[in-house]
Design a protein around this motif. Structure first.
Motif, PDB file in Angstrom:
ATOM      1  N   LEU A 193      -3.542   2.626   6.041  1.00  0.00           N
ATOM      2  CA  LEU A 193      -4.427   1.547   5.602  1.00  0.00           C
ATOM      3  C   LEU A 193      -4.167   0.248   6.354  1.00  0.00           C
ATOM      4  CD1 LEU A 193      -4.291   2.197   1.738  1.00  0.00           C
ATOM      5  CD2 LEU A 193      -6.287   2.521   3.216  1.00  0.00           C
ATOM      6  N   LYS A 194      -3.040   0.175   7.044  1.00  0.00           N
ATOM      7  CA  LYS A 194      -2.720  -1.038   7.799  1.00  0.00           C
ATOM      8  C   LYS A 194      -3.512  -1.121   9.101  1.00  0.00           C
ATOM      9  CE  LYS A 194       2.110  -0.946   6.230  1.00  0.00           C
ATOM     10  NZ  LYS A 194       3.526  -0.871   6.692  1.00  0.00           N
ATOM     11  N   THR A 195      -4.136  -0.009   9.481  1.00  0.00           N
ATOM     12  CA  THR A 195      -4.859   0.042  10.754  1.00  0.00           C
ATOM     13  C   THR A 195      -6.266   0.597  10.541  1.00  0.00           C
ATOM     14  OG1 THR A 195      -4.219   2.316  11.306  1.00  0.00           O
ATOM     15  CG2 THR A 195      -2.654   0.572  11.866  1.00  0.00           C
ATOM     16  N   SER A 196      -7.053   0.577  11.598  1.00  0.00           N
ATOM     17  CA  SER A 196      -8.413   1.109  11.517  1.00  0.00           C
ATOM     18  C   SER A 196      -8.427   2.610  11.258  1.00  0.00           C
ATOM     19  CB  SER A 196      -9.174   0.801  12.820  1.00  0.00           C
ATOM     20  OG  SER A 196      -8.494   1.362  13.932  1.00  0.00           O
ATOM     21  N   GLU A 197      -7.293   3.258  11.459  1.00  0.00           N
ATOM     22  CA  GLU A 197      -7.190   4.687  11.201  1.00  0.00           C
ATOM     23  C   GLU A 197      -7.452   5.011   9.726  1.00  0.00           C
ATOM     24  OE1 GLU A 197      -3.816   8.270  11.371  1.00  0.00           O
ATOM     25  OE2 GLU A 197      -3.370   6.281  12.178  1.00  0.00           O
ATOM     26  N   GLY A 198      -7.189   4.044   8.852  1.00  0.00           N
ATOM     27  CA  GLY A 198      -7.332   4.303   7.421  1.00  0.00           C
ATOM     28  C   GLY A 198      -8.631   3.810   6.824  1.00  0.00           C
TER      29      GLY A 198
END
Length: 373
Positions: free
Chosen positions: A173-178
């Motif tokens: 969730l800290k990155t665009s991956e999440g």
């Protein structure tokens, strides 16, 4: 010879002075069986509604709204900071719900609203598997409240949101991956706000359930007389105390730390187990105080309320001081002593509510609310 229960009690109580705490064990006093003062019941019920129930649902709805906003901010700008903000807000949401969840009657039971907000306990792990499956493969239907609300109750409430924010791979969730995971969390928060809004509207309606609580009588569709109304209010309190002991404490700890099951504790992932238990207990105290239940007691029985409050306050003080990590608490003798204290005195709280307060206001002492009578 000491019984096992007595040994547990002594262990807990002997340990507490070292912790700077005092055991509950309020002074016993004989209870004179009371006669229900029917003239005072409507006023007490009205104060329960306007002083506790309605504000409780409003507060929960406000926290759900804030939760949706913070998750939306996380989705828009994923970072360690926005994730921590969402996780912190989740704790506030848990506390708000834990205070009003003791009211397990009325509109919250319609359309499975209670389970939609909180599906617990998940004894077979069915709900967890459904949430994990939703996260494993992108599904647009879980990212919109309009479609999420029609899915399994286990996928749309606080438990599901906890896994999104704190469960396996939550660091994405800290990155665009999440982003997909985050959108699912935002839909859950929006759904909680939707449910909270429905509950506030139901209790705010002038001719709805609130009116039924305030005006028991032969034409009332819910409470045909004052005794039924008083029994409902007392039942809320007794069931709340039973839930604290049976579903919140004994679900993971039954008196043997070695056999403790930390992952069976509610909100263990987020570290909100004892914050929730404390809010449950404080809600019991608050409902008694806000409703003015003391008015239903004869003068010589009014010490019952202070006795109940003494035990509940002692429980709350201890539960708020336990190590938030349940596994660590079970591995630490000092923390286990606090859990023993909760086990011992939560049973005492149930008995005082059921027998002493119930008998004092004119409901049969010893009446069991657990059987649904």
């Amino acid at each position: 010879m000491l019984t096992r229960c007595t040994r547990i009690a002594l262990t807990a109580l002997l340990s507490l002075p070292l912790l700077g705490l005092a055991p509950a064990l309020a002074q016993e006093s004989p209870i004179t069986p009371g006669v229900l003062d029917t003239a005072k019941v409507p006023g007490v019920m009205a104060k329960a509604v306007d002083g506790f129930i309605r504000p409780g649902y409003h507060h929960f709805t406000e926290e759900a709204d804030t939760m949706e906003e913070t998750v939306a901010a996380l989705c828009a700008s994923p970072s360690s900071e926005t994730l921590l903000n969402a996780q912190s807000t989740f704790g506030d949401l848990v506390e708000a719900w834990s205070r009003i969840e003791i009211v397990r009657v009325g509109p919250v039971l319609d359309d499975n609203r209670f389970e939609r907000i909180l599906f617990f306990p998940d004894r077979k792990g069915t709900g967890l598997k459904q949430v994990q499956a939703a996260l494993a493969k992108p599904d647009p239907s879980v990212t919109s409240v309009d479609t999420l609300k029609d899915k399994s109750v286990a996928m749309q409430g606080i438990g599901a949101l906890e896994f999104v924010l704190f469960g396996t791979d939550a660091e994405t969730l800290k990155t665009s991956e999440g982003i997909y995971r985050c959108q699912y969390g935002k839909a859950i928060a929006a759904n909680l706000k939707r449910l909270g809004t429905e509950l506030t509207q139901a209790w705010d309606a002038p001719k709805g359930v609130a009116a039924a609580w305030k005006t028991p009588g032969p034409n009332n569709p819910i409470y045909r007389d004052e005794a039924e109304a008083a029994k409902e209010l007392l039942g809320v309190l007794v069931h709340a105390a039973e839930t604290v002991r049976d579903q919140r404490i004994e679900h993971f700890y039954k008196g043997d730390a070695v056999k403790g099951l930390p992952r069976q504790a509610i909100y263990w992932r987020s570290g909100n187990t004892f914050r929730s238990i404390t809010a449950n207990i404080e809600a019991i105290r608050d409902l008694i105080a806000q409703s003015g239940m003391v008015d239903l007691l004869a003068e010589d029985n009014r010490s019952v309320v202070s006795s109940v409050d003494f035990v509940a306050h002692s429980l709350s003080r201890v539960s708020s001081d336990i190590e938030p990590d349940v596994a660590k608490a079970l591995a630490t003798p000092k923390e286990v002593a606090k859990l023993d204290f909760l086990l011992l005195n939560s049973r005492d709280l149930i008995l005082r509510l059921n027998n002493d307060l119930g008998g004092g206001i004119g409901l049969a002492a010893g009446f069991s609310f657990s059987d649904g009578d």
